[in-house]
Design an enzyme around this catalytic site. Sequence first.
Site, PDB file in Angstrom:
ATOM      1  N   ASP A 203      44.394  53.210  -9.017  1.00  0.00           N
ATOM      2  CA  ASP A 203      45.468  53.379  -8.029  1.00  0.00           C
ATOM      3  C   ASP A 203      45.220  52.512  -6.804  1.00  0.00           C
ATOM      4  O   ASP A 203      44.099  52.422  -6.297  1.00  0.00           O
ATOM      5  CB  ASP A 203      45.540  54.851  -7.604  1.00  0.00           C
ATOM      6  CG  ASP A 203      46.664  55.094  -6.614  1.00  0.00           C
ATOM      7  OD1 ASP A 203      47.824  54.924  -7.012  1.00  0.00           O
ATOM      8  OD2 ASP A 203      46.379  55.421  -5.443  1.00  0.00           O
TER       9      ASP A 203
ATOM     10  N   GLU B 251      47.023  49.102 -10.832  1.00  0.00           N
ATOM     11  CA  GLU B 251      48.269  49.490 -10.186  1.00  0.00           C
ATOM     12  C   GLU B 251      48.324  48.692  -8.899  1.00  0.00           C
ATOM     13  O   GLU B 251      47.817  49.093  -7.855  1.00  0.00           O
ATOM     14  CB  GLU B 251      48.313  50.993  -9.905  1.00  0.00           C
ATOM     15  CG  GLU B 251      49.711  51.480  -9.526  1.00  0.00           C
ATOM     16  CD  GLU B 251      49.918  51.706  -8.034  1.00  0.00           C
ATOM     17  OE1 GLU B 251      51.078  51.863  -7.625  1.00  0.00           O
ATOM     18  OE2 GLU B 251      48.945  51.729  -7.263  1.00  0.00           O
TER      19      GLU B 251
ATOM     20  N   HIS C  15      56.890  57.378 -11.038  1.00  0.00           N
ATOM     21  CA  HIS C  15      56.953  58.465 -10.061  1.00  0.00           C
ATOM     22  C   HIS C  15      57.136  57.956  -8.631  1.00  0.00           C
ATOM     23  O   HIS C  15      57.386  58.738  -7.727  1.00  0.00           O
ATOM     24  CB  HIS C  15      55.681  59.305 -10.161  1.00  0.00           C
ATOM     25  CG  HIS C  15      54.477  58.546  -9.667  1.00  0.00           C
ATOM     26  ND1 HIS C  15      53.950  57.464 -10.355  1.00  0.00           N
ATOM     27  CD2 HIS C  15      53.737  58.669  -8.549  1.00  0.00           C
ATOM     28  CE1 HIS C  15      52.933  56.978  -9.667  1.00  0.00           C
ATOM     29  NE2 HIS C  15      52.776  57.692  -8.562  1.00  0.00           N
TER      30      HIS C  15
HETATM   31  C1  OTU Z   1      50.198  54.573  -5.347  1.00  0.00           C
HETATM   32  O1  OTU Z   1      51.344  53.865  -4.922  1.00  0.00           O
HETATM   33  C2  OTU Z   1      50.678  55.815  -6.070  1.00  0.00           C
HETATM   34  O2  OTU Z   1      51.398  55.447  -7.205  1.00  0.00           O
HETATM   35  C3  OTU Z   1      51.492  56.648  -5.117  1.00  0.00           C
HETATM   36  O3  OTU Z   1      52.079  57.739  -5.734  1.00  0.00           O
HETATM   37  C4  OTU Z   1      50.587  57.060  -3.977  1.00  0.00           C
HETATM   38  O4  OTU Z   1      51.363  57.671  -2.986  1.00  0.00           O
HETATM   39  C5  OTU Z   1      49.846  55.885  -3.353  1.00  0.00           C
HETATM   40  O5  OTU Z   1      49.348  54.950  -4.291  1.00  0.00           O
HETATM   41  C6  OTU Z   1      48.647  56.379  -2.587  1.00  0.00           C
HETATM   42  O6  OTU Z   1      47.668  56.883  -3.460  1.00  0.00           O
HETATM   43  O7  OTU Z   1      51.016  50.980  -2.897  1.00  0.00           O
HETATM   44  O8  OTU Z   1      49.663  49.858  -4.950  1.00  0.00           O
HETATM   45  O9  OTU Z   1      55.885  54.363  -3.224  1.00  0.00           O
HETATM   46  O10 OTU Z   1      54.438  52.216  -4.544  1.00  0.00           O
HETATM   47  O11 OTU Z   1      52.238  53.852  -2.308  1.00  0.00           O
HETATM   48  C7  OTU Z   1      49.673  51.205  -4.641  1.00  0.00           C
HETATM   49  C8  OTU Z   1      54.924  53.576  -2.657  1.00  0.00           C
HETATM   50  C9  OTU Z   1      50.786  51.622  -3.863  1.00  0.00           C
HETATM   51  C10 OTU Z   1      53.965  53.242  -3.748  1.00  0.00           C
HETATM   52  C11 OTU Z   1      52.661  52.881  -3.185  1.00  0.00           C
HETATM   53  C12 OTU Z   1      51.641  52.722  -4.270  1.00  0.00           C
END
Ligand code: OTU
Length: 609
Positions: A264, A306, A377
């Site tokens: 993440d 991600e 999500h």
């Molecule tokens: C990720 O997301 C997760 O998928 C989100 O659900 C979390 O809120 C976030 O990390 C923090 O853990 O920037 O590259 O909607 O696209 O927050 C990682 C905004 C991220 C997301 C963004 C994202």
Amino acid sequence: MAVPNGLTPSTTRSDGAGASSLRARLRRIYGDTVGFERWCEGLEHSLDQLAAARPQALRALDARRLAEGLPGPGVIGYCAYVDRFAGSLRGVIERIPYLQRIGVGYLHLLPFTMAREGDNDGGFAVRDYERVDPRLGSDADLLELTAALRAADIRLCADLVLNHTADDHPWAQAARAGEARFRAFYRQAASADEVRAWEASLPQIFPRTAPGNFTRVDALDAWVWTTFYPYQWDLDWSNPEVFSEMLLAMARLANRGIEAFRLDSTAFLWKRPGTRCMNEPETHWIVQALRAGLDRVAPAVLLKAEAIVPTAELPAYFGLADPADPQRECQLAYSSSLMAAGWGALASRSADLPARVLDALPALPAGSAWINYVRCHDDIGWQVLAEEAAASGVDLAAIASHFAGADGSDARGESFQSESGESAHGTNGMSAALCGLTAARAGADPARAKRALDRMLLLHGLALSLPGLPVLYMGDEIALDNDEAWRSDPLRAHEGRWLHRPPMPWLADGELPVDDAGRRFGEALADLIALRGRLQALSPEVGSKRLLGQPDGLLAFMRGAAFVAAFNFGERVVSPLLPPGRWRALCIGLAESTLAPLQFQWFQRETDA
Ligand code: OTU
């Protein structure tokens, strides 16, 4: 294998070269630390113990996975929240037959280890990386789940939230209590001036609900770096202890049967003054070192980036920062700008955005694949398309307002984190809402419903046609509408992404209630998934090449030499220009080679045998 960064590790456990590869990668990041060699030896020793402890069933699986490679075209992925999909981990076990029915061979369950008390960003504020959240089950349940998924040949993907912990993680608590060792786990700024200096070049992820990137913490007499919510404290990856804690947690989770890790917020690990603190070279060195460490324990377990970043930054997560010198890094990564471009094409009725993204994506090393998806999500983030939009003269803010229904469109989404209707941060909403099905349902309007279903199939058809592993988002397979319940829940009311996180509405008999439109979409999708499974041209490793010179609105690309996928985003009936030869249309119910607006088609070259 030609390139070292795909599925097959260049070295395996108990191979001396494996040790040096990990050590070399660590030296590049942490080599200047006092006691570096001793720290490496300790880490290698712990990894070798975990390798020795890896259960026999998982070793056998490693061998099989390495031999068979990535899942073929008959396999799709599915992404779900444990509680909202099935209540608990045991509930997920009960739903395995459902997943098998839709062809799922890869299941991404959103964070299920202990999350922060109270608001926790849907589990992304982690209090314990290894213990199952008691709200979702027990550690024993996880072992049962991974065994059951293995028996069903479904790979389980779990999140590993690398960038931050919850502010109630034991490390954060110890830091607050004054323990120097744990204080050094977190990034902090010592003064308001330092905060201002960093902020000058930093982006904002949640500009409305969590403005800024730092949070004053009196107990530390400092400003803690908090890229996301104030309760998500950014780890300091320049501290080798953070690296070893995270790698060992990952290896222990792998030994419990997790087959892929979604890293993440991968882009944010390394901070450098004067930059956006995203996609820095050291971030890639860290992921490569995590990969090298995991190779000593669980070589077939996949790493998935991600990284929601501009198209040009994506290939580096496959280890292609320098294409002439590929490295072993992630095997999977979200094709996030292509996903957003598909939505942009729907709104603008032009194929220009996805065409530009597609042209910019390189061929991937053997054993790696894109994750192709329509929704997930999170919001659809528009800024990753800034460059492509500028080049095509597309106004991203207009696209965002289209999906918020502002221009009289059928879409029933909402803008996310935008200061005004003018800006294009992100868009929330289930596919059904964004495609106009919600509006059609409300007006009981069959013509609108038909257009909405066409849009939903067009985008899902695209995700199923692109090179990679397509991942369905929970509920989309039955065209679920938005969920409005979040607005009256005090823990969620500030967070618009809950709009598209509806619980699965299981009935007592284990069936799902679907209206006519939901049933029609589900059946069409199932037919498409079944057809895809018979088409070797749609294997992840077969590359794509866009077909140029198509009529306006049409996106067409080849997979290999004998397969074409064509998508009509435009407003007119058009015929794709196919390469010379005889082509057969494969999708049922469509006229041979003309495409009505919002239709797509798969073509296969006729052989003269
Ligand atoms: C990720 O997301 C997760 O998928 C989100 O659900 C979390 O809120 C976030 O990390 C923090 O853990 O920037 O590259 O909607 O696209 O927050 C990682 C905004 C991220 C997301 C963004 C994202």
